[in-house]
Scaffold this motif. Structure first.
Motif, PDB file in Angstrom:
ATOM      1  N   UNK A 137      45.225  32.718  47.180  1.00 51.01           N
ATOM      2  CA  UNK A 137      45.605  31.851  46.055  1.00 51.01           C
ATOM      3  C   UNK A 137      44.415  31.255  45.305  1.00 51.01           C
ATOM      4  N   UNK A 138      43.195  31.724  45.583  1.00 51.44           N
ATOM      5  CA  UNK A 138      42.008  31.074  45.000  1.00 51.44           C
ATOM      6  C   UNK A 138      42.056  31.046  43.470  1.00 51.44           C
ATOM      7  N   UNK A 139      42.547  32.157  42.901  1.00 56.71           N
ATOM      8  CA  UNK A 139      42.594  32.239  41.444  1.00 56.71           C
ATOM      9  C   UNK A 139      43.537  31.173  40.870  1.00 56.71           C
ATOM     10  N   UNK A 140      44.723  31.151  41.430  1.00 57.47           N
ATOM     11  CA  UNK A 140      45.754  30.228  40.946  1.00 57.47           C
ATOM     12  C   UNK A 140      45.307  28.769  41.082  1.00 57.47           C
ATOM     13  N   UNK A 141      44.683  28.439  42.205  1.00 54.28           N
ATOM     14  CA  UNK A 141      44.281  27.041  42.441  1.00 54.28           C
ATOM     15  C   UNK A 141      43.136  26.652  41.503  1.00 54.28           C
ATOM     16  N   UNK A 142      42.170  27.558  41.331  1.00 55.30           N
ATOM     17  CA  UNK A 142      41.008  27.205  40.504  1.00 55.30           C
ATOM     18  C   UNK A 142      41.400  27.093  39.033  1.00 55.30           C
ATOM     19  N   UNK A 143      42.433  27.788  38.642  1.00 51.25           N
ATOM     20  CA  UNK A 143      42.919  27.657  37.257  1.00 51.25           C
ATOM     21  C   UNK A 143      43.407  26.232  36.971  1.00 51.25           C
ATOM     22  N   UNK A 144      43.751  25.498  38.024  1.00 50.49           N
ATOM     23  CA  UNK A 144      44.245  24.130  37.814  1.00 50.49           C
ATOM     24  C   UNK A 144      43.133  23.079  37.957  1.00 50.49           C
ATOM     25  N   UNK A 163      33.969  33.375  46.239  1.00 48.56           N
ATOM     26  CA  UNK A 163      33.662  32.503  45.096  1.00 48.56           C
ATOM     27  C   UNK A 163      33.310  33.325  43.863  1.00 48.56           C
ATOM     28  N   UNK A 164      32.432  34.318  44.034  1.00 51.87           N
ATOM     29  CA  UNK A 164      31.993  35.122  42.885  1.00 51.87           C
ATOM     30  C   UNK A 164      33.156  35.934  42.323  1.00 51.87           C
ATOM     31  N   UNK A 165      33.969  36.479  43.214  1.00 58.31           N
ATOM     32  CA  UNK A 165      35.120  37.282  42.775  1.00 58.31           C
ATOM     33  C   UNK A 165      36.107  36.411  42.003  1.00 58.31           C
ATOM     34  N   UNK A 166      36.383  35.216  42.529  1.00 56.99           N
ATOM     35  CA  UNK A 166      37.355  34.331  41.868  1.00 56.99           C
ATOM     36  C   UNK A 166      36.805  33.840  40.528  1.00 56.99           C
ATOM     37  N   UNK A 167      35.502  33.513  40.506  1.00 58.43           N
ATOM     38  CA  UNK A 167      34.893  33.009  39.257  1.00 58.43           C
ATOM     39  C   UNK A 167      35.068  34.048  38.150  1.00 58.43           C
ATOM     40  N   UNK A 212      41.540  48.262  44.548  1.00 58.69           N
ATOM     41  CA  UNK A 212      42.283  47.009  44.537  1.00 58.69           C
ATOM     42  C   UNK A 212      41.609  46.011  45.480  1.00 58.69           C
ATOM     43  N   UNK A 213      41.579  44.737  45.065  1.00 58.81           N
ATOM     44  CA  UNK A 213      40.956  43.679  45.878  1.00 58.81           C
ATOM     45  C   UNK A 213      42.010  42.602  46.109  1.00 58.81           C
TER      46      UNK A 213
END
Ligand code: 13P
Ligand code: SF4
Length: 310
Positions: A133-140, A156-160, A213-214
């Protein structure tokens, strides 16, 4: 004693203790098969929070059992082997993070911590994330504050990149995922040209760039089910192969090996055995205990994550 006897003994003790057995997808196949629930860090955190029984036996690593204690403090949480640590947790000691935040107080960092960290680090975080859920959480995350992401520089780098937001990354990594090399991926791709490469975001960038796919371990299951491919090279810990083979029949799953070796195991995850699982239910030890004041502080960012990832 045969493993069948051991399994029967575990089932009997589980009923006697009114216990639930939660297991991560990296656990040994025999542990996954007798667990009440198998999942990734996010699903396991939710299951632990909802658990109604007296005892939670956590077949995973220490930070996961600690997370169960934080979210469900009135239960007894057992971890079959207390040496089941995590290199990501070790790469970010709470005192070092505290010193860093003190030194950079002027930045007013919004601290995002991957769940693979200690209770001390969680207590310093604004929000927790998992690989699912890193993407969804960081969007907020607040737009007006710089983000400090700890401890995994790869996730971290992937989500950024996914979110399109710059973040300061703590220099931590998972030693299991960092063992994968680009050469090994190319070698296996040449051997299995029709296979899709599916990797965990804890892998380094050269691996991520070669992947079809990641995703987190849990998301690998629906992805492989729905993909048209029949063969997959899986770049994460080998335990997930058992789950994939069970839940996605008719397809072939090949673990990405490391140099001179076809298998890639987390030695911490593999510390838990059927015997140790039986022993901990019999002896009601080792028990994971945490300090209440710290628990309350760590619960806030964890609960924030659970609320945001509904
Ligand atoms: P997930 O359970 O979030 O997929 O993470 C993998 C991992 O390395 C857990 O330690
Ligand atoms: Fe930690 Fe890596 Fe093992 Fe997961 S696989 S528990 S991140 S050391």
């Amino acid at each position: 004693m045969t493993s069948q006897d051991l399994i029967q003994e575990i089932q009997a003790l589980k009923a006697e203790r009114n216990a639930v057995i939660l297991a991560h997808s990296y656990q040994r196949p025999e542990i996954q098969d007798l667990a009440d629930f198998v999942g990734d860090s996010l699903a396991l955190a939710r299951k632990a929070q909802e658990a109604q029984c007296d005892v939670i036996v956590f077949c995973g690593v220490h930070f996961m059992a600690e997370t169960a204690c934080i979210l469900n403090p009135t239960r007894t949480v057992l971890l079959p082997d207390t040496n089941a640590a995590c290199s990501l947790e070790q790469s970010c000691p709470a005192e070092e993070l505290e010193a860093f935040l003190r030194e950079h107080a002027d930045k007013n960092y919004y601290v995002v911590a991957y769940i693979n960290c200690s209770i001390g680090v969680k207590a310093l975080a604004d929000v927790i994330v998992t690989s699912g859920n890193s993407q969804r959480i960081i969007e907020t995350a607040p737009a007006d504050r710089p983000i400090l992401f700890v401890p995994d520089r790869n996730l971290g780098a992937w989500t950024a990149r996914k979110v399109g937001r710059e973040m300061t990354l703590w220099n931590g990594a998972c030693h299991v995922h960092e063992r994968f090399t680009r050469d090994k991926v190319l070698e296996m791709k040449a051997q299995y040209p029709d296979a899709e490469i599916v990797c965990h975001p804890e892998c380094q960038e050269p691996i991520r760039l070669l992947a079809d796919h990641i995703c987190s371990t849990e998301k690998m299951i629906p992805y492989c089910k729905e993909s048209a491919a029949k063969q997959f090279i899986i770049a994460t810990e080998s335990g997930i192969l058992h789950r994939l083979r069970k839940l996605v029949p008719g397809k072939e799953f090949i673990g990405l090996g490391v140099e001179k070796c076809s298998c890639n195991e987390c030695e911490y995850m593999k510390l838990n055995t059927l015997e140790k699982l039986r022993n901990c239910l019999r002896d009601m030890a080792p028990e994971v205990r945490i300090e209440e004041e710290l628990r309350k502080r760590a619960e806030l960012p964890l609960q924030r994550m659970l609320d945001l990832s509904l």
